[in-house]
Design a protein around this motif. Structure first.
Motif, PDB file in Angstrom:
ATOM      1  N   ALA A  18      -0.276   1.120  -5.020  1.00 14.35           N
ATOM      2  CA  ALA A  18      -0.235   2.558  -5.281  1.00 14.35           C
ATOM      3  C   ALA A  18       0.455   3.292  -4.135  1.00 14.35           C
ATOM      4  O   ALA A  18       1.201   4.226  -4.354  1.00 14.35           O
ATOM      5  CB  ALA A  18      -1.641   3.100  -5.509  1.00 14.35           C
ATOM      6  N   ALA A  19       0.198   2.842  -2.896  1.00 17.17           N
ATOM      7  CA  ALA A  19       0.817   3.486  -1.741  1.00 17.17           C
ATOM      8  C   ALA A  19       2.323   3.246  -1.727  1.00 17.17           C
ATOM      9  O   ALA A  19       3.076   4.076  -1.253  1.00 17.17           O
ATOM     10  CB  ALA A  19       0.178   2.964  -0.456  1.00 17.17           C
ATOM     11  N   GLU A  20       2.784   2.104  -2.218  1.00 15.42           N
ATOM     12  CA  GLU A  20       4.206   1.788  -2.231  1.00 15.42           C
ATOM     13  C   GLU A  20       4.937   2.491  -3.369  1.00 15.42           C
ATOM     14  O   GLU A  20       6.149   2.582  -3.344  1.00 15.42           O
ATOM     15  CB  GLU A  20       4.398   0.278  -2.351  1.00 15.42           C
ATOM     16  N   CYS A  21       4.222   2.944  -4.338  1.00 17.80           N
ATOM     17  CA  CYS A  21       4.833   3.596  -5.489  1.00 17.80           C
ATOM     18  C   CYS A  21       4.891   5.102  -5.249  1.00 17.80           C
ATOM     19  O   CYS A  21       3.863   5.739  -5.068  1.00 17.80           O
ATOM     20  CB  CYS A  21       4.017   3.298  -6.749  1.00 17.80           C
ATOM     21  N   PHE A  44      10.563   0.805 -11.765  1.00 27.49           N
ATOM     22  CA  PHE A  44      11.526   1.553 -10.965  1.00 27.49           C
ATOM     23  C   PHE A  44      11.210   1.681  -9.473  1.00 27.49           C
ATOM     24  O   PHE A  44      12.099   2.059  -8.699  1.00 27.49           O
ATOM     25  CB  PHE A  44      11.721   2.957 -11.546  1.00 27.49           C
ATOM     26  N   ALA A  45       9.978   1.425  -9.044  1.00 26.13           N
ATOM     27  CA  ALA A  45       9.632   1.591  -7.623  1.00 26.13           C
ATOM     28  C   ALA A  45      10.514   0.697  -6.761  1.00 26.13           C
ATOM     29  O   ALA A  45      10.745  -0.465  -7.075  1.00 26.13           O
ATOM     30  CB  ALA A  45       8.162   1.280  -7.390  1.00 26.13           C
ATOM     31  N   GLN A 150      12.959   5.313  -2.154  1.00 24.00           N
ATOM     32  CA  GLN A 150      11.668   5.831  -1.714  1.00 24.00           C
ATOM     33  C   GLN A 150      11.103   6.894  -2.657  1.00 24.00           C
ATOM     34  O   GLN A 150      10.053   7.456  -2.389  1.00 24.00           O
ATOM     35  CB  GLN A 150      11.779   6.418  -0.293  1.00 24.00           C
ATOM     36  N   GLY A 151      11.810   7.173  -3.734  1.00 22.02           N
ATOM     37  CA  GLY A 151      11.332   8.161  -4.697  1.00 22.02           C
ATOM     38  C   GLY A 151      11.681   9.590  -4.334  1.00 22.02           C
ATOM     39  O   GLY A 151      11.017  10.522  -4.761  1.00 22.02           O
TER      40      GLY A 151
END
Length: 180
Positions: A18-21, A44-45, A150-151
């Motif tokens: 969750a932290a990486e997304c 997509f992450a 990184q989004g």
């Protein structure tokens, strides 16, 4: 004992995942012409992403051809494209099969397409709320958002911007070059 170990491992890994997304990718969308769902984080992450709100009966609908060409050109370098049909501007079919025909048959789209979703205002899906927060909400169909690994939105483009526009290509290449 094996089951307990697997559960403990999952509980330890889940917060990391969750932290990486990035927040904009936390969620799912129903896939166009399918009972499957697109898990945004899973798909997509960590990848460069071009998000486009689409419509089947818009004067910009022929842009699907250029978007597909862009996807084919850069997918080997990790680029993902997500098309999100929307009827917010009253130019999308109420029939998912008709939307799918326009995308897949008429324009040969192979990139990910969701079912029709709201993309503007209070009803916008979380992905588009975050895109708007980082840039601006779509003002019309075929608004384009380039998101880095990184989004983060690195650039957004209007409906009039074509997929072969040098500025859009530069933004895509910047997103591809961003560190994972």
């Amino acid at each position: 004992m094996l089951l307990r170990s697997a559960v403990v491992s999952l509980l330890l890994v889940a917060p990391t995942l969750a932290a990486e997304c990035p927040s904009m990718l936390q969620g799912e969308l129903p896939k166009l012409r399918s009972k499957d769902r697109i898990d945004l984080c899973e798909q997509f992450a960590g990848k460069p992403l071009l998000v486009v709100n689409t419509a089947s009966f818009c004067g910009f609908t022929p842009q699907f051809k250029g978007l597909e060409a862009l996807y084919q050109r850069y997918k080997g370098q990790g680029l993902e494209v997500l098309g999100v049909p929307s009827d917010d501007f009253k130019q999308e079919s109420d029939d998912a099969e008709e939307t799918a025909k326009v995308c897949y048959v008429d324009y040969g789209v192979t990139f990910s397409m969701s079912q029709t979703q709201p993309v503007t205002g209070a009803q916008a899906i979380p992905l588009f709320k975050e895109l708007a927060a980082q840039s601006q909400a779509p003002r019309w169909n075929f608004s384009k958002y380039v998101v880095d690994r990184q989004g983060r939105v690195v650039a957004s483009f209007s409906s009039r911007t074509l997929a072969d526009d040098p500025e859009l290509i530069a933004a895509v290449e910047k997103a591809i070059a961003s560190a994972p």
